[in-house]
Design a protein around this motif. Structure first.
Motif, PDB file in Angstrom:
ATOM      1  N   PRO A  15       0.829  -1.217   0.000  1.00  0.00           N
ATOM      2  CA  PRO A  15       0.000   0.000   0.000  1.00  0.00           C
ATOM      3  C   PRO A  15       0.857   1.258   0.000  1.00  0.00           C
ATOM      4  O   PRO A  15       1.855   1.350   0.714  1.00  0.00           O
ATOM      5  CB  PRO A  15      -0.807  -0.131   1.300  1.00  0.00           C
ATOM      6  N   GLY A  16       0.472   2.232  -0.826  1.00  0.00           N
ATOM      7  CA  GLY A  16       1.178   3.504  -0.875  1.00  0.00           C
ATOM      8  C   GLY A  16       2.401   3.530  -1.751  1.00  0.00           C
ATOM      9  O   GLY A  16       3.128   4.527  -1.777  1.00  0.00           O
ATOM     10  N   TYR A  17       2.658   2.473  -2.494  1.00  0.00           N
ATOM     11  CA  TYR A  17       3.877   2.414  -3.302  1.00  0.00           C
ATOM     12  C   TYR A  17       3.875   3.461  -4.411  1.00  0.00           C
ATOM     13  O   TYR A  17       4.922   3.924  -4.851  1.00  0.00           O
ATOM     14  CB  TYR A  17       4.040   1.014  -3.894  1.00  0.00           C
ATOM     15  N   PHE A  18       2.664   3.837  -4.864  1.00  0.00           N
ATOM     16  CA  PHE A  18       2.550   4.851  -5.913  1.00  0.00           C
ATOM     17  C   PHE A  18       2.170   6.216  -5.342  1.00  0.00           C
ATOM     18  O   PHE A  18       1.826   7.125  -6.089  1.00  0.00           O
ATOM     19  CB  PHE A  18       1.524   4.411  -6.962  1.00  0.00           C
ATOM     20  N   GLY A  19       2.219   6.319  -4.020  1.00  0.00           N
ATOM     21  CA  GLY A  19       1.956   7.621  -3.402  1.00  0.00           C
ATOM     22  C   GLY A  19       0.602   7.753  -2.750  1.00  0.00           C
ATOM     23  O   GLY A  19       0.297   8.799  -2.162  1.00  0.00           O
ATOM     24  N   GLY A  20      -0.252   6.721  -2.859  1.00  0.00           N
ATOM     25  CA  GLY A  20      -1.557   6.786  -2.227  1.00  0.00           C
ATOM     26  C   GLY A  20      -1.509   6.329  -0.779  1.00  0.00           C
ATOM     27  O   GLY A  20      -0.484   5.852  -0.286  1.00  0.00           O
ATOM     28  N   SER A  21      -2.647   6.468  -0.100  1.00  0.00           N
ATOM     29  CA  SER A  21      -2.718   6.064   1.304  1.00  0.00           C
ATOM     30  C   SER A  21      -2.988   4.571   1.458  1.00  0.00           C
ATOM     31  O   SER A  21      -2.735   3.996   2.513  1.00  0.00           O
ATOM     32  CB  SER A  21      -3.811   6.863   2.024  1.00  0.00           C
ATOM     33  N   ASP A  22      -3.518   3.944   0.400  1.00  0.00           N
ATOM     34  CA  ASP A  22      -3.802   2.510   0.431  1.00  0.00           C
ATOM     35  C   ASP A  22      -3.851   1.996  -1.007  1.00  0.00           C
ATOM     36  O   ASP A  22      -3.564   2.730  -1.951  1.00  0.00           O
ATOM     37  CB  ASP A  22      -5.119   2.213   1.173  1.00  0.00           C
ATOM     38  N   ALA A  78      -6.255   4.005  -3.326  1.00  0.00           N
ATOM     39  CA  ALA A  78      -5.680   5.302  -3.715  1.00  0.00           C
ATOM     40  C   ALA A  78      -4.575   5.110  -4.745  1.00  0.00           C
ATOM     41  O   ALA A  78      -4.451   5.892  -5.699  1.00  0.00           O
ATOM     42  CB  ALA A  78      -5.144   6.025  -2.483  1.00  0.00           C
ATOM     43  N   ASP A  79      -3.768   4.058  -4.574  1.00  0.00           N
ATOM     44  CA  ASP A  79      -2.719   3.756  -5.553  1.00  0.00           C
ATOM     45  C   ASP A  79      -3.314   3.442  -6.920  1.00  0.00           C
ATOM     46  O   ASP A  79      -2.783   3.855  -7.957  1.00  0.00           O
ATOM     47  CB  ASP A  79      -1.866   2.577  -5.078  1.00  0.00           C
ATOM     48  N   LEU A  80      -4.411   2.694  -6.935  1.00  0.00           N
ATOM     49  CA  LEU A  80      -5.048   2.347  -8.215  1.00  0.00           C
ATOM     50  C   LEU A  80      -5.561   3.595  -8.939  1.00  0.00           C
ATOM     51  O   LEU A  80      -5.509   3.665 -10.168  1.00  0.00           O
ATOM     52  CB  LEU A  80      -6.184   1.361  -7.981  1.00  0.00           C
ATOM     53  N   LYS A  81      -6.030   4.569  -8.190  1.00  0.00           N
ATOM     54  CA  LYS A  81      -6.475   5.821  -8.813  1.00  0.00           C
ATOM     55  C   LYS A  81      -5.284   6.569  -9.418  1.00  0.00           C
ATOM     56  O   LYS A  81      -5.385   7.132 -10.513  1.00  0.00           O
ATOM     57  CB  LYS A  81      -7.187   6.690  -7.776  1.00  0.00           C
TER      58      LYS A  81
END
Length: 204
Positions: free
Chosen positions: A179-186, A189-192
């Motif tokens: 989770p958060g590897y692309f900058g999201g909180s989970d 969020a990363d998928l968005k």
């Protein structure tokens, strides 16, 4: 013995009015020239200082502009066949006909050309969680989300992009390994974030 000196008479020179006037004028002219040179230097020095200041301001402004906007420009990575707007910490590495996206040396996605047969092989695998036809892409695109159990990924999302009237399919994919590897909180969020990155994909 007493020294005796012959009487000598030295010629006397007297200046007439014209000569005196000429000498006075020369002195005044010389003084005026010196004053003019001094006045010019007093004018030139502030002018040069102003030019230097303007050049410094221009240089600082240019540097600031590129410092602000350069980061955004560097995000757009271009190779011979496509352009994509990746986060700044990602790099692209070519491997044969494929290109992989790396973050700190770890594969996080990539692009490869496939055909319909290879696409069907991918779609026949287990673990498909979502399968959607997208309408917010420039080219006909199918999005498929896989749940995987691999060392480098927990979820993998594929964007199958097939330009109209072409047989080739571009498999644009991303791995989410935590989770958060692309900058999201989970993960959601990363998928968005991944979806917004995928929307920047353009063919050259």
């Amino acid at each position: 013995m007493k020294n005796t000196y012959p009487n000598k008479s030295f010629p006397k020179f007297q200046l007439n009015n014209a000569q005196r006037t000429h000498i006075v004028n020369q002195i005044r002219t010389s003084k005026t020239k010196k004053e003019n040179r001094f006045s010019s230097s007093r004018f030139i020095m502030p002018f040069l200082s102003g030019v230097v200041i303007l050049l410094l301001v221009f240089g600082i402004g240019t540097y600031s502009y590129y410092s602000i906007f350069k980061e955004e420009l560097l995000h757009a990575d271009s190779v011979s066949s496509f352009i994509i707007d990746l986060p700044k910490e990602f790099t692209i590495e070519e491997q044969g006909d494929s290109h992989i996206f790396l973050k700190n040396g770890t594969e996080v996605g990539g692009v490869k050309k496939i055909n319909k047969k290879l696409k069907q092989q991918l779609l026949s695998q287990s673990g498909i969680f979502e399968d959607d036809l997208l309408e917010d892409f420039q080219e006909p695109t199918q999005r498929v989300l896989f749940h995987v159990k691999e060392m480098h990924a927990i979820q993998t999302v594929h964007y199958f992009i097939q330009p109209n009237d072409q047989e080739v399919i571009y498999d644009l994919y991303f791995h989410a390994n935590n989770p958060g590897y692309f900058g999201g909180s989970d993960y959601q969020a990363d998928l968005k974030i991944i979806h917004e990155i995928a929307k920047t994909f353009r063919l050259n």
